[in-house]
Design an enzyme around this catalytic site. Structure first.
Site, PDB file in Angstrom:
ATOM      1  CB  VAL A 262     -47.616  -0.753 -20.360  1.00 41.11           C
ATOM      2  CG1 VAL A 262     -48.081  -0.555 -21.765  1.00 41.11           C
ATOM      3  CG2 VAL A 262     -46.106  -0.530 -20.340  1.00 41.11           C
ATOM      4  CB  CYS A 263     -52.525  -2.255 -17.984  1.00 45.98           C
ATOM      5  SG  CYS A 263     -51.299  -4.077 -18.523  1.00 45.98           S
TER       6      CYS A 263
END
Length: 212
Positions: free
Chosen positions: A50-51
């Site tokens: 997700v980062c």
């Protein structure tokens, strides 16, 4: 413990940029000395999932933040060297090449520990050996701080690891707080720039509710 309404911690932390420069950043000083708002967003780890979507999303909106006199800063507990490696990894390979704002490298966890945003589910102390063991990854949740020109936090929020942020919401919050600063009005639910705000008194809320 929330730090909304309080000054951001006065700590200098190593940071990395896309040029490979390592330098110190003090968020409180950046706000006060440069008369800027600061958006500081924390993410768990470099080279994860997700980062990178979040770092690219903040980069895509960077011009909009800068037009609002807001400095954007990313942060995690990775080292500057790992940040630079990720900054040199292409988007097609899951990297963040093209990100230009500074990224804090809080590898000693001084700032993230002070903020209380580390994923530590349990801390155990062995009385015989004096050793402390931690349960959890000891990396940060997706915490976000908006700091005003005086260094005071006017928003903080924390997401669990799987939940990516909506960058547009932070633009809305900056607009709302700036409206409050300039006009002395308060911003009701779902307020957006250009919409009606209201006076912070009984007549103000009555007038607003009757019209909306």
């Amino acid at each position: 413990m929330s730090i909304v309404g309080k000054k951001f911690p006065n700590l200098s932390v190593n940071a990395m940029n896309d040029l490979g420069d390592t330098f110190k950043v003090n968020i409180l000083e950046e706000a006060q000395k440069n008369n800027k708002k600061v958006l500081l967003f924390w993410y768990p780890k470099d080279f994860t999932f997700v980062c990178p979507t979040e770092l690219h999303a903040f980069q895509d909106a960077l011009k909009e933040f800068e037009e609002r006199n807001v400095m954007v800063v990313g942060a995690s507990c990775d080292t500057p060297e790992v940040h630079f490696a990720w900054l040199n990894t292409s988007k097609d390979e899951g990297g963040i090449e093209g990100v230009t704002y500074p990224i804090l490298a809080d590898s000693n966890r001084n700032l993230s520990s002070r903020l209380g945003i580390l994923d530590i589910t349990e801390e155990n102390y062995d009385e015989e050996t004096g050793e402390v063991t931690l349960e959890g990854d000891n990396v940060t949740y997706r915490a976000t701080y908006l700091i005003d020109e005086e260094g005071t936090v006017f928003h903080e929020g924390v997401n669990h690891m799987p939940l990516g942020r909506n960058v547009k919401e932070f633009l809305r919050l900056v607009d709302a707080y700036t409206h409050v600063q300039k006009n002395g009005e308060v911003c009701p639910a779902n307020w957006e720039d250009g919409k009606e705000a209201m006076k912070a008194d009984r007549k103000g809320v009555a007038d607003y509710l009757s019209a909306n």
